[in-house]
Design a protein around this motif. Structure first.
Motif, PDB file in Angstrom:
ATOM      1  N   ALA A   1      82.243 -50.503 102.603  1.00  0.00           N
ATOM      2  CA  ALA A   1      81.606 -49.339 103.358  1.00  0.00           C
ATOM      3  C   ALA A   1      79.955 -49.522 102.421  1.00  0.00           C
ATOM      4  CB  ALA A   1      82.177 -48.472 102.699  1.00  0.00           C
TER       5      ALA A   1
ATOM      6  N   SER B   1      86.653 -48.697 113.082  1.00  0.00           N
ATOM      7  CA  SER B   1      85.485 -48.904 111.697  1.00  0.00           C
ATOM      8  C   SER B   1      84.568 -47.274 112.177  1.00  0.00           C
ATOM      9  CB  SER B   1      83.941 -49.448 112.313  1.00  0.00           C
ATOM     10  OG  SER B   1      83.577 -49.898 113.419  1.00  0.00           O
TER      11      SER B   1
ATOM     12  N   LEU C   1      86.489 -54.171 107.839  1.00  0.00           N
ATOM     13  CA  LEU C   1      86.672 -52.956 107.121  1.00  0.00           C
ATOM     14  C   LEU C   1      86.849 -52.760 105.918  1.00  0.00           C
ATOM     15  CD1 LEU C   1      89.317 -50.386 109.269  1.00  0.00           C
ATOM     16  CD2 LEU C   1      86.996 -50.691 108.819  1.00  0.00           C
TER      17      LEU C   1
ATOM     18  N   ARG D   1      78.430 -46.863 107.267  1.00  0.00           N
ATOM     19  CA  ARG D   1      78.202 -48.114 107.929  1.00  0.00           C
ATOM     20  C   ARG D   1      79.634 -49.059 107.563  1.00  0.00           C
ATOM     21  NH1 ARG D   1      72.794 -48.925 109.414  1.00  0.00           N
ATOM     22  NH2 ARG D   1      72.099 -46.970 109.520  1.00  0.00           N
ATOM     23  N   MET D   2      80.672 -49.214 108.405  1.00  0.00           N
ATOM     24  CA  MET D   2      81.985 -50.179 107.480  1.00  0.00           C
ATOM     25  C   MET D   2      81.980 -51.193 108.365  1.00  0.00           C
ATOM     26  SD  MET D   2      83.676 -48.446 105.880  1.00  0.00           S
ATOM     27  CE  MET D   2      85.085 -49.507 105.726  1.00  0.00           C
ATOM     28  N   SER D   3      82.312 -51.902 107.745  1.00  0.00           N
ATOM     29  CA  SER D   3      81.874 -53.632 108.137  1.00  0.00           C
ATOM     30  C   SER D   3      83.018 -53.619 109.091  1.00  0.00           C
ATOM     31  CB  SER D   3      82.234 -54.429 107.153  1.00  0.00           C
ATOM     32  OG  SER D   3      83.684 -54.433 106.610  1.00  0.00           O
TER      33      SER D   3
ATOM     34  N   GLY E   1      84.788 -45.084 108.713  1.00  0.00           N
ATOM     35  CA  GLY E   1      83.518 -44.711 108.443  1.00  0.00           C
ATOM     36  C   GLY E   1      83.516 -42.699 108.197  1.00  0.00           C
TER      37      GLY E   1
ATOM     38  N   VAL F   1      85.934 -42.439 104.448  1.00  0.00           N
ATOM     39  CA  VAL F   1      84.809 -42.996 103.612  1.00  0.00           C
ATOM     40  C   VAL F   1      83.774 -41.579 103.425  1.00  0.00           C
ATOM     41  CG1 VAL F   1      83.774 -44.489 102.860  1.00  0.00           C
ATOM     42  CG2 VAL F   1      85.948 -45.132 103.425  1.00  0.00           C
TER      43      VAL F   1
ATOM     44  N   PRO G   1      87.851 -50.133 100.761  1.00  0.00           N
ATOM     45  CA  PRO G   1      87.186 -50.949 101.068  1.00  0.00           C
ATOM     46  C   PRO G   1      85.906 -50.919  99.589  1.00  0.00           C
ATOM     47  CG  PRO G   1      87.149 -49.272 101.956  1.00  0.00           C
ATOM     48  CD  PRO G   1      88.078 -48.681 101.225  1.00  0.00           C
TER      49      PRO G   1
END
Length: 135
Positions: A58, A14, A55, A50-52, A18, A21, A98
């Motif tokens: 975002a 992640s 994924l 910050r990614m879950s 992130g 992204v 995302p």
């Protein structure tokens, strides 16, 4: 450590996604791909994404240069988030892009607040008292 631990931090995967992204967002903002009056002529930085854990989401934290009109800019970006998602997808080279949500990055403001507290007279007085004490 088990995978069920809900207090563990972000995974390496992640964090890596992130960062991908974040770079894709910075490129989009630098090119001025989004046509909106609120964004015209604005330099936007992307300090963090910050990614879950899955994924699929975002959370993109942004700050306009100078910090002015941050809420308006975030609102404009959130209006165009489907477009942004479509522009980010090719840069990520993933099957599913995302969902993107934009937020104002408040870490600089928080750091400034902490710095001001540390420079306050009360803290200076407490530190001076600690230096003079002997136990």
């Amino acid at each position: 450590m088990s995978k069920d631990n809900k207090f563990s931090g972000p995974t390496q995967r992640s964090l890596r996604m992130g960062e991908l992204v974040r770079h894709a967002m910075a490129d989009i903002f630098a090119r001025g791909d989004i046509d909106d009056d609120a964004l015209r002529g604005t330099v936007i930085t992307v300090p963090e994404v910050r990614m879950s854990s899955d994924l699929k989401l975002a959370n993109v934290y942004i700050m306009p240069l100078g910090g002015q009109h941050a809420e308006e800019i975030v609102a404009a970006l959130n209006r165009h988030r489907k477009y942004v998602r479509g522009r980010v997808s090719p840069a990520l080279n993933v099957k599913f892009a995302p969902e993107v949500r934009f937020f104002v990055d408040e870490t600089f403001e928080e750091a400034g607040r902490i710095d001001a507290l540390l420079r306050s007279e009360k803290v200076k007085r407490d530190l001076a008292d600690d230096d003079g004490e002997t136990d």
